[in-house]
Design a protein around this motif. Structure first.
Motif, short mmCIF file in Angstrom:
data_model
loop_
_atom_site.label_atom_id
_atom_site.label_comp_id
_atom_site.label_asym_id
_atom_site.label_seq_id
_atom_site.Cartn_x
_atom_site.Cartn_y
_atom_site.Cartn_z
N ILE A 130 0.83 -1.21 0.00
CA ILE A 130 0.00 0.00 0.00
C ILE A 130 0.87 1.26 0.00
CG2 ILE A 130 -1.69 1.36 1.29
CD1 ILE A 130 -2.74 -1.18 2.49
N VAL A 131 1.85 1.28 0.91
CA VAL A 131 2.59 2.52 1.13
C VAL A 131 3.29 2.99 -0.16
CG1 VAL A 131 4.45 3.59 2.45
CG2 VAL A 131 2.93 1.98 3.57
N TRP A 139 -4.21 -0.34 -5.54
CA TRP A 139 -3.97 0.43 -4.31
C TRP A 139 -5.30 0.76 -3.62
CZ3 TRP A 139 -5.84 5.50 -3.84
CH2 TRP A 139 -5.55 6.11 -2.61
N ARG A 143 -6.26 -0.51 0.07
CA ARG A 143 -6.42 0.51 1.11
C ARG A 143 -7.81 0.39 1.74
NH1 ARG A 143 -4.22 6.09 2.59
NH2 ARG A 143 -6.02 6.98 3.56
N LEU A 150 -9.21 -2.87 9.75
CA LEU A 150 -8.70 -2.28 10.99
C LEU A 150 -9.82 -1.61 11.77
CD1 LEU A 150 -5.31 -0.56 10.01
CD2 LEU A 150 -5.65 -2.73 11.18
N THR A 323 6.78 8.95 18.43
CA THR A 323 5.97 10.05 18.98
C THR A 323 5.90 9.94 20.50
OG1 THR A 323 4.65 9.96 16.96
CG2 THR A 323 3.75 11.25 18.76
N LEU A 384 6.01 11.15 2.96
CA LEU A 384 6.46 10.11 2.03
C LEU A 384 6.40 10.72 0.64
CD1 LEU A 384 4.51 6.96 3.28
CD2 LEU A 384 6.92 7.45 3.57
N HIS A 386 5.43 11.64 -2.98
CA HIS A 386 4.27 11.50 -3.88
C HIS A 386 4.79 11.63 -5.30
CE1 HIS A 386 0.66 12.32 -1.13
NE2 HIS A 386 1.69 12.19 -0.33
N PRO A 445 0.33 16.13 10.82
CA PRO A 445 1.40 15.13 10.99
C PRO A 445 1.08 13.84 10.24
CG PRO A 445 0.08 15.25 12.97
CD PRO A 445 -0.40 16.35 12.08
N ARG A 451 -3.69 10.05 -0.04
CA ARG A 451 -2.67 9.15 0.51
C ARG A 451 -2.42 9.41 1.99
NH1 ARG A 451 -0.59 5.94 -4.00
NH2 ARG A 451 0.31 4.69 -2.35
N ALA A 452 -3.31 10.16 2.65
CA ALA A 452 -3.10 10.46 4.08
C ALA A 452 -2.97 9.17 4.86
CB ALA A 452 -4.27 11.26 4.60
N LEU A 458 -5.95 4.47 14.65
CA LEU A 458 -5.25 3.58 15.58
C LEU A 458 -4.15 4.35 16.32
CD1 LEU A 458 -4.46 0.86 16.82
CD2 LEU A 458 -3.19 0.32 14.75
N LEU A 463 -1.71 6.74 21.12
CA LEU A 463 -1.07 7.88 21.77
C LEU A 463 -1.83 8.27 23.02
CD1 LEU A 463 -0.08 10.14 18.72
CD2 LEU A 463 1.35 8.56 19.99
C1 HEM Z 1 1.87 8.81 15.16
C2 HEM Z 1 1.78 7.88 14.28
C3 HEM Z 1 1.77 8.03 12.79
C4 HEM Z 1 2.17 9.08 12.00
C5 HEM Z 1 2.74 10.42 12.45
C6 HEM Z 1 1.97 8.69 10.62
C7 HEM Z 1 2.24 9.50 9.54
C8 HEM Z 1 2.07 9.11 8.22
C9 HEM Z 1 2.41 9.94 7.08
C10 HEM Z 1 2.99 11.34 7.14
C11 HEM Z 1 2.13 9.22 5.97
C12 HEM Z 1 2.36 9.67 4.51
C13 HEM Z 1 1.10 10.21 3.91
C14 HEM Z 1 1.35 10.75 2.51
O1 HEM Z 1 1.95 10.07 1.70
O2 HEM Z 1 0.96 11.90 2.24
C15 HEM Z 1 1.60 7.95 6.39
C16 HEM Z 1 1.17 6.97 5.52
C17 HEM Z 1 0.72 5.73 5.93
N1 HEM Z 1 0.55 5.30 7.24
FE1 HEM Z 1 0.91 6.39 8.92
N2 HEM Z 1 1.46 7.42 10.59
C18 HEM Z 1 1.32 6.98 11.89
C19 HEM Z 1 0.81 5.76 12.30
C20 HEM Z 1 0.37 4.76 11.46
C21 HEM Z 1 -0.21 3.51 11.89
C22 HEM Z 1 -0.46 3.10 13.34
C23 HEM Z 1 -0.45 2.78 10.75
C24 HEM Z 1 -1.04 1.40 10.56
C25 HEM Z 1 -1.60 0.66 11.33
C26 HEM Z 1 -0.06 3.59 9.61
C27 HEM Z 1 -0.17 3.20 8.30
C28 HEM Z 1 0.11 4.01 7.21
C29 HEM Z 1 -0.02 3.57 5.82
C30 HEM Z 1 -0.47 2.19 5.35
C31 HEM Z 1 0.35 4.67 5.02
C32 HEM Z 1 0.36 4.74 3.49
C33 HEM Z 1 -0.96 5.26 2.98
C34 HEM Z 1 -1.08 5.24 1.44
O3 HEM Z 1 -0.06 5.35 0.76
O4 HEM Z 1 -2.20 5.13 0.95
N3 HEM Z 1 0.43 4.78 10.09
N4 HEM Z 1 1.57 7.91 7.78
#
Ligand code: HEM
Length: 507
Positions: A130-131, A139, A143, A150, A323, A384, A386, A445, A451-452, A458, A463
């Motif tokens: 996904i990421v 995707w 997603r 979840l 965090t 990440l 884009h 954050p 893509r957020a 969770l 937190l």
């Molecule tokens: C404090 C905790 C977290 C922060 C600060 C955070 C922050 C971020 C950020 C900045 C992105 C990039 C978004 C973008 O590309 O514009 C991201 C993507 C992602 N995060 Fe988190 N995240 C956190 C926790 C989590 C958790 C707990 C999970 C899963 C259980 C998770 C799963 C994902 C996934 C799968 C993506 C990719 C989304 C996509 O490309 O569609 N994140 N996160």
């Protein structure tokens, strides 16, 4: 003598042929490089001078890219261009610009660049997780499935919140067993956060001392470290270097070992799989796979199962754990804020009952502190990458399809036009004049748009429950013989605090 003269003439003609060939090759390569780097677009964002072959890579400290971006931001404005070898990058800075791109032109900026460096892990056509997945049908399906699995967590008996609460109980016992001695909180917090992901994906938690668990966390840390620095960037830009035998194995040894480990966990899981009894995320994914060809076209394949679970592990553990490490560091540095949070906990929850998410609404100060930890801690400073999904325009600049986009989230979370004290830890950023919780729109954050972050819900739960439960049970103080911890971060995709020691004094 004649023979000597003949040899000499042959040598000099050969030498001059080599020289001509050399000059020709140099001119040709420089020309080729120039053509590849030449920008053909009008109104393309400005940027520093691009050098042959390496482009603008020397302008960026890949160990601290957000700091380099902040300097370039001052020089070139909110939107500037860079060139990694022959790839075009555009860096977006400040709340207004990032919001306009990610929210108002969400689809234009929804793609991700392709990452050849992950091919050795099984990343490729139709199996991208996904990421790092390209924007498109697969995707979207993965997603959607992951979010709903979840969210509903319709498997197993326990809700996600119960799992988090259970884990923080184990964490408190482990902190208690330190008996007020100085220790590094990082390892225990990391174990606890990873366990929440493990229970979600694999249906089981590990004891903190478990050898397998220690190995998993160690491999994971190594694999993250391998992503930072100049070399991975170079290999991504010149993927032919990855074809040199042994290179990926040597440079990304940790990533490969981490993935092998995930394979073992999945294989073990498959042995006990029972479609009538779905225990966790892996089981739910396997059930989708059973649906046959359509499911496979939607991305539900074995390879994607490996990549999606690795994604959840990678994206969901380090970010949340880091965090929390910032949160306790700020509590050490600001004991008066810690006391105010504890007073609110005592008033709303008391000392005995476990905190629940319902309490959050009645705890504006604690909520503001947690949000300020995320803002000031700035855990994912450059988001990440884009990629533009089509040609687009932003604030009068033209950005062509296929351009890598860096969202400088740090410049949003510390945007001087938005935050009263951007470079101070100031929970009042999230409180109005009456002490009610408010969330300014520039709090990004988790990024924004299509893509957020998928795990935001969770992460928020973890937190809140981890932070309030630990402060309900302990007061965190700096050990007497320890220097004041540093406030600047260490960058390796996430920005984490330098190691520090704490004493957890039971309340
Ligand atoms: C404090 C905790 C977290 C922060 C600060 C955070 C922050 C971020 C950020 C900045 C992105 C990039 C978004 C973008 O590309 O514009 C991201 C993507 C992602 N995060 Fe988190 N995240 C956190 C926790 C989590 C958790 C707990 C999970 C899963 C259980 C998770 C799963 C994902 C996934 C799968 C993506 C990719 C989304 C996509 O490309 O569609 N994140 N996160």
């Amino acid at each position: 003598m004649a023979l000597l003269l003949w040899l000499q003439s042959q040598l000099s003609s050969c030498w001059s042929n080599i020289s001509v060939l050399g000059v020709f090759l140099t001119v040709f390569t420089l020309l080729f490089d120039f053509m590849k780097r030449r920008k053909k677009w009008s109104h393309y964002p400005p940027g520093p001078v691009s050098l042959p072959f390496i482009g603008t890579m020397l302008y960026v400290d890949f160990r601290n890219p957000h700091l380099s971006f902040n300097q370039l931001h001052k020089k070139f404005g909110n939107i500037f261009n860079l060139q990694n070898c022959w790839s075009n990058l555009v860096v977006l800075n400040g709340y207004k610009t990032v919001k306009e791109a990610l929210v108002h032109r969400s689809e234009d900026f929804a793609d991700r660049p392709y990452f050849p460096v992950y091919e050795h892990l099984g990343y490729g056509n139709k199996s991208e997780g996904i990421v790092m997945a390209r924007y498109g049908h697969v995707w979207k399906e993965l997603r959607k499935f992951t979010l709903s699995t979840l969210r509903n967590f319709g498997m197993g008996k326990k809700s996600l919140e119960e799992r988090v609460t259970e884990e923080v109980g184990f964490l408190c016992s482990a902190v208690n067993s330190e008996e007020g001695r100085p220790f590094d909180l990082r390892f225990l917090v990391n174990n606890a956060v990873c366990n929440v992901i493990c229970t979600t994906i694999y249906g089981e938690r590990f004891d903190y001392g478990d050898a397998t668990f220690k190995k998993l966390l160690h491999l994971f840390e190594n694999s993250l470290n391998e992503e930072a620095g100049f070399l991975p960037q170079l290999l991504n830009e010149v993927p032919i270097l990855l074809r040199i035998p042994g290179v990926p194995q040597k440079v990304f040894r940790g990533q490969k070992a981490f993935m092998d480990f995930i394979d073992v966990l999945i294989d073990k899981h498959m042995e006990t799989w029972n479609p009538a009894h779905i225990r966790d995320f892996t089981d739910a994914f396997l059930k989708e796979m059973e649906k046959g060809k359509v499911a496979e076209e939607n991305g539900f394949s074995y390879n994607n199962l490996r990549l999606v679970t690795a994604d959840l592990f990678a994206a969901g553990s380090e970010t949340t754990s880091t965090t929390l490490q910032w949160a306790f560091l700020y509590m050490l540095l600001h004991p008066e804020i810690q006391s105010k949070v504890q007073a609110e906990i005592d008033k709303v929850i008391g000392r005995e009952r476990s905190p629940t998410m319902k309490d959050q609404a009645s705890m504006p100060y604690t909520n503001a502190v947690i949000h300020e930890v995320q803002r000031y801690g700035d855990v994912v400073p450059i988001g990440l990458p884009h990629m533009t999904y089509r040609d687009t325009k932003l604030q009068g600049f033209f950005i062509p399809k296929g351009t890598t986009i860096i969202t400088n989230l740090s410049s949003v979370l510390k945007d001087e036009a938005v935050w009263e004290k951007p470079n101070e830890f100031y929970p009042e950023h999230f409180l109005d004049a009456n002490g009610h919780f408010v969330k300014p729109e520039a709090f990004l954050p988790f990024s924004a748009g299509r893509r957020a972050c998928l795990g935001e819900q969770l992460a928020r739960m973890e937190l809140f429950i981890f932070f309030t439960t630990l402060l309900q049970k302990f007061t965190f103080v700096l050990p007497e013989d320890q220097p004041r911890p540093r406030e600047d971060g260490r960058f390796a995709l996430t920005s984490s605090p330098h190691p520090y020691l704490v004493r957890a004094v039971p309340r």
